[in-house]
Scaffold this motif. Structure first.
Motif, PDB file in Angstrom:
ATOM      1  N   HIS A 290       6.160  13.182   4.135  1.00 64.67           N
ATOM      2  CA  HIS A 290       5.585  13.066   2.796  1.00 64.67           C
ATOM      3  C   HIS A 290       4.077  12.857   2.863  1.00 64.67           C
ATOM      4  O   HIS A 290       3.327  13.426   2.058  1.00 64.67           O
TER       5      HIS A 290
ATOM      6  N   ALA B  79       2.587  16.198   3.614  1.00 63.57           N
ATOM      7  CA  ALA B  79       2.620  17.075   2.450  1.00 63.57           C
ATOM      8  C   ALA B  79       1.573  16.686   1.418  1.00 63.57           C
ATOM      9  O   ALA B  79       0.905  17.541   0.833  1.00 63.57           O
ATOM     10  N   LEU B  80       1.409  15.394   1.201  1.00 60.18           N
ATOM     11  CA  LEU B  80       0.430  14.940   0.207  1.00 60.18           C
ATOM     12  C   LEU B  80      -0.978  15.381   0.568  1.00 60.18           C
ATOM     13  O   LEU B  80      -1.742  15.864  -0.278  1.00 60.18           O
TER      14      LEU B  80
ATOM     15  N   ALA C 182       5.876  12.432  -1.966  1.00 64.38           N
ATOM     16  CA  ALA C 182       5.214  13.716  -2.176  1.00 64.38           C
ATOM     17  C   ALA C 182       5.927  14.502  -3.284  1.00 64.38           C
ATOM     18  O   ALA C 182       7.098  14.237  -3.593  1.00 64.38           O
TER      19      ALA C 182
ATOM     20  N   TRP D  29      11.389  17.718   2.941  1.00 65.43           N
ATOM     21  CA  TRP D  29      11.234  16.642   1.962  1.00 65.43           C
ATOM     22  C   TRP D  29      12.256  15.538   2.216  1.00 65.43           C
ATOM     23  O   TRP D  29      11.968  14.358   2.058  1.00 65.43           O
TER      24      TRP D  29
ATOM     25  N   HIS E 104      -2.388  18.715  -0.478  1.00 59.77           N
ATOM     26  CA  HIS E 104      -2.717  18.966  -1.881  1.00 59.77           C
ATOM     27  C   HIS E 104      -4.091  18.435  -2.272  1.00 59.77           C
ATOM     28  O   HIS E 104      -4.600  18.789  -3.346  1.00 59.77           O
TER      29      HIS E 104
END
Length: 275
Positions: free
Chosen positions: A236, A239-240, A127, A135, A243
């Protein structure tokens, strides 16, 4: 077959291509390899794509597999390289599939080349960097990436004494590497034997601004994430997906970083149904 594509700035990219396997209008899949790797075509990927009659193209990112190094490259630079590869091969559009460190590069191509990348899928993809706990959380061996936050020179120095930490893989990862994905381990070892440039530049790119806004990815996007991944942890994947306007998350709770590749055929099926 393999070929050299010379870029406008004089670099050489090593490109691997199954060629047209059916009709000229059959789909094209562009594989973005992990870190480290040579960029060579991987038989499990080719076999899964062949079910669809798909042509598979892969290329070695700068510093890997004979491609000219490009110190200071960012993630978005992959889009510039991919355009030149597709043009050289006479390909108008290609579905992007990225694994691990190839995930950011596949997503950057989707963001910057919307007219040429109809859909994108990433497995165990990194990510965008934020230097906070989520992270890093769950990474078994973050030393290389932490060094990269201090710049390319620091990451290159770290590479001089870097060793592989076997704890990054869970039991199912080792089983995959002894079975259907044995080729992946051999390819990574070959890439490592050629020197650290590609991995150093990848790591620095991951923890720097990518140069591509994932919010611009308007195409269908699939994120596949293993719940036991100790290289690119589940945070990750979460988080991706935040977006991606048309993102879909497949969480595979029992998979690690390598065993998640069992989902490659399913991910390719999903991708090529987006036509």
């Amino acid at each position: 077959m393999s070929t050299e594509v010379r870029t406008l700035d004089g670099r050489v990219l090593i490109v691997h291509d199954t060629g047209v396997v059916g009709r000229d209008d059959d789909p094209v899949l562009l594989w973005h390899h992990g870190s480290p790797a040579t960029g060579a075509l991987l038989p499990p990927v080719v076999a899964a794509a062949r079910v669809w009659g798909a042509r598979v193209i892969s290329y070695a990112r700068p510093g890997y597999g004979g491609s000219t190094s490009s110190p200071g490259r960012d993630v978005a630079s992959a889009a510039t390289d991919v355009v030149q590869i597709l043009d050289a091969l006479g390909v108008d559009r290609a579905f992007a599939l990225g694994y691990s460190g190839g995930g950011p590069h596949a997503l950057a191509c989707a963001a910057l080349l919307a007219h040429r990348v109809p859909a994108v899928a990433v497995l165990a993809g990194v990510a965008p960097f934020t230097d906070d706990a989520p992270w890093w959380e769950g990474m078994a061996a973050p030393g290389g990436l932490r060094a990269a936050t201090h710049g390319r020179e620091a990451r290159a120095v770290y590479a001089l004494s870097e060793t592989f930490d076997t704890s990054v893989f869970v039991d199912d990862d080792w089983a995959a590497l002894e079975g259907p994905w044995a080729v992946l381990g051999g390819d990574a070892a070959q890439a490592e034997s050629a020197g650290p440039d590609g991995l150093v530049d990848d790591d620095v790119a991951y923890v720097s601004p990518w140069g591509a806004d994932l919010g611009a990815v308007a195409q269908p996007a699939l994120v596949v994430q293993g719940g036991r991944d100790r290289v690119v942890p589940p945070t990750h994947g979460t988080a991706l997906i935040q977006h991606l306007a048309r993102g879909e998350l497949w969480h595979r709770p029992r998979d690690g970083h390598v065993s998640v590749l069992a989902a490659v055929p399913l991910a390719i099926d999903w991708l090529l149904q987006q036509r």
